[in-house]
Design a protein around this motif. Structure first.
Motif, PDB file in Angstrom:
ATOM      1  N   LYS A  77      -1.060   8.853   7.364  1.00 18.73           N
ATOM      2  CA  LYS A  77      -0.803   8.126   6.133  1.00 18.73           C
ATOM      3  C   LYS A  77      -0.647   6.621   6.379  1.00 18.73           C
ATOM      4  CE  LYS A  77      -0.353  11.267   2.766  1.00 18.73           C
ATOM      5  NZ  LYS A  77      -1.064  11.184   1.473  1.00 18.73           N
ATOM      6  N   GLU A 113       0.996   4.413   4.600  1.00 21.45           N
ATOM      7  CA  GLU A 113       2.369   3.908   4.460  1.00 21.45           C
ATOM      8  C   GLU A 113       3.221   4.274   5.667  1.00 21.45           C
ATOM      9  OE1 GLU A 113       2.602   7.683   1.741  1.00 21.45           O
ATOM     10  OE2 GLU A 113       1.092   6.173   2.231  1.00 21.45           O
ATOM     11  N   THR A 114       2.895   5.412   6.310  1.00 27.51           N
ATOM     12  CA  THR A 114       3.605   5.781   7.535  1.00 27.51           C
ATOM     13  C   THR A 114       3.288   4.789   8.649  1.00 27.51           C
ATOM     14  OG1 THR A 114       3.543   8.129   6.945  1.00 27.51           O
ATOM     15  CG2 THR A 114       3.936   7.586   9.263  1.00 27.51           C
ATOM     16  N   VAL A 120       2.405   1.695   8.268  1.00 30.61           N
ATOM     17  CA  VAL A 120       3.069   0.423   7.953  1.00 30.61           C
ATOM     18  C   VAL A 120       4.522   0.450   8.399  1.00 30.61           C
ATOM     19  CG1 VAL A 120       3.859  -1.068   6.070  1.00 30.61           C
ATOM     20  CG2 VAL A 120       1.533  -0.155   6.051  1.00 30.61           C
ATOM     21  N   SER A 170      -0.314  -4.098   6.199  1.00 34.68           N
ATOM     22  CA  SER A 170      -0.339  -3.580   4.835  1.00 34.68           C
ATOM     23  C   SER A 170      -1.127  -2.286   4.766  1.00 34.68           C
ATOM     24  CB  SER A 170      -0.974  -4.621   3.903  1.00 34.68           C
ATOM     25  OG  SER A 170      -1.153  -4.093   2.607  1.00 34.68           O
ATOM     26  N   ALA A 171      -0.823  -1.521   3.711  1.00 41.80           N
ATOM     27  CA  ALA A 171      -1.616  -0.325   3.431  1.00 41.80           C
ATOM     28  C   ALA A 171      -2.532  -0.562   2.237  1.00 41.80           C
ATOM     29  CB  ALA A 171      -0.714   0.868   3.153  1.00 41.80           C
ATOM     30  N   SER A 220       2.215  -2.261  -3.391  1.00 38.13           N
ATOM     31  CA  SER A 220       3.184  -1.750  -2.421  1.00 38.13           C
ATOM     32  C   SER A 220       4.223  -0.914  -3.146  1.00 38.13           C
ATOM     33  CB  SER A 220       3.860  -2.916  -1.681  1.00 38.13           C
ATOM     34  OG  SER A 220       4.537  -3.750  -2.591  1.00 38.13           O
ATOM     35  N   VAL A 278       2.754   5.287  -3.772  1.00 39.72           N
ATOM     36  CA  VAL A 278       2.219   6.236  -2.808  1.00 39.72           C
ATOM     37  C   VAL A 278       0.986   6.902  -3.408  1.00 39.72           C
ATOM     38  CG1 VAL A 278       2.742   8.200  -1.321  1.00 39.72           C
ATOM     39  CG2 VAL A 278       4.556   6.595  -1.946  1.00 39.72           C
ATOM     40  N   SER A 320      -6.046   7.413   1.681  1.00 38.13           N
ATOM     41  CA  SER A 320      -4.594   7.296   1.871  1.00 38.13           C
ATOM     42  C   SER A 320      -4.226   7.029   3.319  1.00 38.13           C
ATOM     43  CB  SER A 320      -3.900   8.586   1.408  1.00 38.13           C
ATOM     44  OG  SER A 320      -4.127   8.815   0.042  1.00 38.13           O
ATOM     45  N   ILE A 349      -5.111   1.273   6.729  1.00 40.00           N
ATOM     46  CA  ILE A 349      -4.250   0.098   6.799  1.00 40.00           C
ATOM     47  C   ILE A 349      -5.126  -1.148   6.827  1.00 40.00           C
ATOM     48  CG2 ILE A 349      -2.304   1.216   7.936  1.00 40.00           C
ATOM     49  CD1 ILE A 349      -3.266  -0.061  10.581  1.00 40.00           C
TER      50      ILE A 349
END
Length: 352
Positions: A269, A271-272, A274, A285-286, A292, A295, A312, A315
């Protein structure tokens, strides 16, 4: 060790020239609309910045309308117009579009009727640069301005959106650049500032910083500094590809901004990544900073044909003129170490 900032497409660090101009503007007392000496001094600061932005953006002879940012500039340009755009546009633009344009797997957009379309000059997530057709109604030049050679006067667009903080100016100020003769209807009414197109007392301090940042950015671009940044981006991608051969570099074979790398590690993922890299001391950043906290898969990558899992798992690493090779190699070392941990966890789970 010191943190490494690799999120320049979200916002660039404030330039010393912008800081100095803003500090000087803080001592300017008058209201720019007042006719006395103090008011005229304040107005002179704004008009100097207007000239600086116009010159740096290649927009001599066009109208530069200062706004609170590119989002407001988009609303001023697009509201009430029946325009088409592609699924890769920033949300601030896409929110006003009433029709859709097709985009290919490389992120390139087909524009059959430019006069009824808006098209970004460069994508904030992938860095892919568009070939702007002549007669385009609007272009979002927020990411292109200051990073690649670009002149509004030869872009063929009737209007363009730009933002100060993407090129080292302050946050909260931008502009709509308008070719003379193009009709623009004010959305904020009142005192008739900005040629009657955007009322409200001008953000004198922010505008002064914008002008100084634009001038400095143009000087850096002419000096070839972004070619050095491009070399660092290539080092980053080559090093990561050698360690993680499943990683997909989006738009790698397209014409891209010199500082931008968007890559996908399927199943890991964004966000993981990041959060993990943040703990390791790196700011990345994702996707678009304006998204931001959300999800969900990148709408840009989905428009390019990636499925939800891949979209998803992306990055964005974006570099700048002060990024060093040591910064890049430190990031590569930290990221590849975490990528191996992710891969090992997946292999262990598969064996269970």
């Amino acid at each position: 060790m010191a943190r490494v900032y690799l999120d320049w497409n979200a916002t660039a660090p404030l330039r010393p020239e912008a800081r100095a101009a803003m500090l000087a503007a803080m001592d300017v007392v008058g209201n720019p609309s007042s006719v006395h000496s103090e008011g005229r001094a304040a107005k002179a600061v704004i008009e100097k910045a207007r000239r600086q932005v116009a010159t740096a953006f290649g927009a001599e002879g066009a109208d530069v309308i200062f706004t609170s940012g590119a989002t407001e500039a988009a609303a001023l340009a697009l509201a009430g117009r029946d325009l088409a755009c592609a699924g890769i546009e920033h949300d601030a633009v896409a929110a006003w579009c009433t029709q859709s344009l097709s985009v290919d797997a490389m992120g390139r957009v087909s524009v059959p009727d430019p006069g009824r379309a808006t098209l970004q000059a460069a994508n904030s997530e992938t860095g892919v640069i568009q070939a702007l057709p002549d007669g385009l109604a609007v272009t979002d030049a927020t990411q292109a301005f200051g990073k690649i050679p670009f002149a509004f006067n030869w872009s063929g667009a009737a209007m363009a959106l730009i933002s100060a903080h993407k090129l080292g100016g302050p946050k909260g100020v931008g502009a709509l650049v308008v070719r003379r003769g193009t009709e623009v209807h004010a959305r904020i009414l009142g005192g008739g500032q900005e040629m009657g197109r955007r009322s409200g007392t001008e953000n004198l301090i922010g505008i002064a910083g914008f002008g100084a940042a634009a001038e400095a950015a143009a000087r850096d671009l002419d000096g070839g500094i972004w070619a050095d940044v491009s070399e660092l981006r290539n080092i980053l991608e080559k090093s990561i590809a050698e360690s993680a051969n499943k990683t997909i570099f989006v738009g790698k074979d397209a014409n891209r901004l010199p500082n931008t790398s968007c890559f996908i590690t399927p199943g890991w993922k964004g966000e993981t990544q990041v959060m993990v890299m943040d703990l390791a001391g790196f700011a990345i950043s994702a996707g678009s900073a304006c998204s931001s906290g959300k999800v969900k898969a990148s709408h840009t990558l989905k428009a390019l044909g990636f499925d939800d899992v891949a979209a998803s798992s992306a990055i964005r690493v974006s570099l700048g003129p002060t990024t060093t090779q040591d910064d890049v190699l430190r990031f590569v070392d930290a990221w590849t170490r975490e990528e191996r941990k992710f891969r090992n966890r997946r292999q262990s789970a598969a064996r269970v």
